[in-house]
Design a protein around this motif. Structure first.
Motif, PDB file in Angstrom:
ATOM      1  N   CYS A 315       0.813  -1.216   0.000  1.00 15.71           N
ATOM      2  CA  CYS A 315       0.000   0.000   0.000  1.00 15.71           C
ATOM      3  C   CYS A 315       0.849   1.270   0.000  1.00 15.71           C
ATOM      4  N   GLU A 362      -4.619   9.315   2.382  1.00 11.33           N
ATOM      5  CA  GLU A 362      -5.535   8.333   1.807  1.00 11.33           C
ATOM      6  C   GLU A 362      -5.089   6.889   2.011  1.00 11.33           C
ATOM      7  N   ILE A 363      -3.793   6.664   2.217  1.00 13.80           N
ATOM      8  CA  ILE A 363      -3.328   5.291   2.421  1.00 13.80           C
ATOM      9  C   ILE A 363      -3.068   5.003   3.899  1.00 13.80           C
ATOM     10  N   TYR A 366      -6.093   3.964   5.870  1.00 18.35           N
ATOM     11  CA  TYR A 366      -6.489   2.588   5.561  1.00 18.35           C
ATOM     12  C   TYR A 366      -5.668   1.587   6.368  1.00 18.35           C
ATOM     13  N   ILE A 413      -7.906  -0.423  -1.357  1.00 20.06           N
ATOM     14  CA  ILE A 413      -7.825   0.791  -0.534  1.00 20.06           C
ATOM     15  C   ILE A 413      -8.999   1.706  -0.865  1.00 20.06           C
ATOM     16  N   PHE A 416     -12.286   0.549   0.664  1.00 23.21           N
ATOM     17  CA  PHE A 416     -12.325   0.817   2.104  1.00 23.21           C
ATOM     18  C   PHE A 416     -12.590   2.298   2.365  1.00 23.21           C
ATOM     19  N   ASN A 417     -11.887   3.156   1.651  1.00 29.87           N
ATOM     20  CA  ASN A 417     -12.019   4.591   1.888  1.00 29.87           C
ATOM     21  C   ASN A 417     -13.414   5.095   1.566  1.00 29.87           C
ATOM     22  N   ASN A 420     -15.805   4.134   4.245  1.00 30.31           N
ATOM     23  CA  ASN A 420     -15.558   4.744   5.550  1.00 30.31           C
ATOM     24  C   ASN A 420     -15.413   6.256   5.507  1.00 30.31           C
ATOM     25  N   ILE A 422     -13.411   8.225   3.865  1.00 32.72           N
ATOM     26  CA  ILE A 422     -12.043   8.734   3.811  1.00 32.72           C
ATOM     27  C   ILE A 422     -11.786   9.291   2.406  1.00 32.72           C
ATOM     28  N   CYS A 424     -10.578  10.191  -1.262  1.00 36.07           N
ATOM     29  CA  CYS A 424     -10.196   9.306  -2.369  1.00 36.07           C
ATOM     30  C   CYS A 424      -9.715  10.073  -3.594  1.00 36.07           C
TER      31      CYS A 424
END
Length: 493
Positions: A315, A362-363, A366, A413, A416-417, A420, A422, A424
């Motif tokens: 990641c 962004e990473i 995660y 990733i 997930f973002n 949640n 987050i 992107c």
């Protein structure tokens, strides 16, 4: 003799000095003899034999007809070659003698299978890149549309794929009532061992039946690994530099950065023989927060749960590295360090800032809570490595096979973002830069080479898009997943 390679006596490792190349005992068969393997696993294996002995010589196997050039160059040097580890302050050269031969699958299939069937061979390892698995990483199933797998299913005794070859070799061991070898994937694929195991079981179930499946499930180990070490393409300048500075003429050296890491899941069968890769240094466990990029570790790490290390590296290193490559490709940059080493006042600072923010905003969210590493320190070390001019890593090398890399590395990733809340936007930019590069034209209007196994197919899809948008790509199941996942990720495009 050593044929085309001239080596001063003081430069050759103990294994090479022995001169008994014809008496070597092969303990490892390796599929995919690219630069990374030659700079990484082969180096670890040589040092293990130098320090501890043992019959761990490597038989390399080229899976593609194009591998003949590598085979011919290595064979002309009795399979000796150099690894040049480059640093901004100094270079280090090692002559590698751990490879005893290289075979080509399309020319020497039966000989390859004989090597894999030998009781002396305990490990079959792989570096075949993401696309070489011919699998959907999300579902862990074989690609139904893959022509090579279709061939192997129809003619399992004449495999052309890595998975078909592994399955046939294991089936022959089962029929001969021999224990299986351990299968060790060293590719940048999440949970690479588990993925490969699933592929071999699915293929073997189709072709060999229940007894094969039981043999593999009960007796064969597929440890997952995390590998790290940037290995740029070797240039004519590198060949000349080695001859000028070290007095060695090598037709096929390998160049890499000085950082090197290898985490291996401690999932070998009880009592299984293996090289003492993890014993090369008495302090072989890399401290969790030690990321001094000027001091590579000489030993592999055996860990109970490699997934957390592997996921962190994929990641925070591979995804930003690919994003940087496609941005640099569009900007006509030749080397990966150019944007990352830009100083204040240079417009390229914007690219470096983008990469740093991609990692931080962004990473890292995660990975938070699922990584054993200090993510901020690790990210900082990666930025330094990306900016290291001495590595001279080619943009064209890194900007390869984004369709398979992003499917396995970036898209999880993004999913997930989105779920949640987050950010992107920078991940979306990475997808857009990759998609735009598929058209083969940089931002300046210049044509530039691209290397992606699905480039033609995806370029046709893009050419039919309204208003030149890339939204049509989100419907690609191999990259973005099911219809529900495509709807979730539509904002990325």
């Amino acid at each position: 003799g050593r044929k085309d390679m001239h080596v001063p006596g003081g430069e050759v490792g103990a294994a090479a000095r022995s001169g008994h190349r014809s008496e070597t005992k092969v303990g490892i068969v390796h599929l995919g003899v690219g630069g990374f393997h030659r700079a990484h696993q082969a180096l670890y294996t040589q040092r293990a034999m130098e320090q501890f002995g043992g019959g761990w010589y490597i038989c390399g196997v080229g899976l593609l007809p194009s591998d003949a050039a590598v085979r011919d160059a290595l064979r002309a040097q009795d399979y000796l070659y150099c690894v040049l580890q480059r640093g901004d302050d100094r270079d280090e050269l090692t002559v590698i003698a751990s490879m005893s031969e290289m075979l080509l699958l399309h020319e020497q299939r039966e000989l390859v299978l004989q090597r894999m069937a030998s009781p002396d061979v305990k490990i079959v390892s792989l570096t075949i890149t993401e696309k070489g698995y011919r699998m959907d990483p999300a579902s862990r199933t074989l690609l139904a549309s893959d022509a090579v797998l279709k061939h192997d299913t129809e003619k399992p005794e004449e495999p052309e794929s890595a998975i078909g070859l592994l399955a046939l070799a294991l089936e022959r061991r089962r029929r001969a009532q021999q224990p299986p070898f351990t299968v060790l994937s060293c590719d940048n694929v999440p949970l690479n061992g588990a993925l490969l195991r699933a592929g071999v079981l699915e293929f073997g179930d189709r072709c060999y039946g229940d007894e094969f499946v039981a043999f593999v499930r009960d007796k064969c180990a597929f440890p997952s690994t995390m590998v790290d070490g940037i290995t740029p393409m070797c240039s004519k300048d590198d060949v000349a530099h080695i001859e000028r500075k070290f007095g060695i003429v090598d037709r096929i050296p390998t160049v890499c950065e000085r950082w090197r890491q290898w985490c291996i899941e401690d999932a070998f069968p009880p009592g299984a023989d293996r090289p003492p890769w993890h014993k090369l240094n008495p302090h072989h466990i890399l401290p969790t927060n030690n990321f001094a990029d000027s001091a590579p570790t000489d030993a592999a790490e055996l860990v109970e749960d490699v997934a957390a290390y592997e996921n962190t590296k994929i990641c925070l290193l591979n995804v930003p590295h690919s994003a940087l490559a496609y941005a640099s490709w569009l900007l006509d940059l030749e080397f990966m360090h150019e944007a990352m080493s830009a100083t204040d006042g240079d417009p390229l600072v914007a690219v470096r800032t983008y990469v740093e923010q991609l990692m931080a905003l962004e990473i890292t969210p995660y990975l938070r809570g699922r990584s054993p590493l200090d993510l901020e320190k690790y990210s900082a070390s990666l930025v330094r490595r990306f900016a290291q001019a001495s590595t001279r890593d080619s943009v064209l090398r890194v900007a390869q096979d984004g369709s398979s890399k992003y499917a396995a590395q970036l898209i999880p990733i993004a999913k997930f973002n989105v779920r949640n809340g987050i950010e992107c936007g920078r991940l979306a930019f990475a997808v857009a830069a990759w998609a735009k590069h598929l058209l083969g034209v940089t931002d300046s209007g210049a044509s530039r080479p691209i290397s992606d196994g699905r480039a033609g197919e995806l370029r046709d899809v893009l050419s039919r898009a309204e208003n030149g948008g890339i939204e049509v790509l989100v419907k690609d199941e191999q990259i973005f997943g099911s219809a529900d996942e495509q709807a979730l990720l539509a904002p990325l495009c």
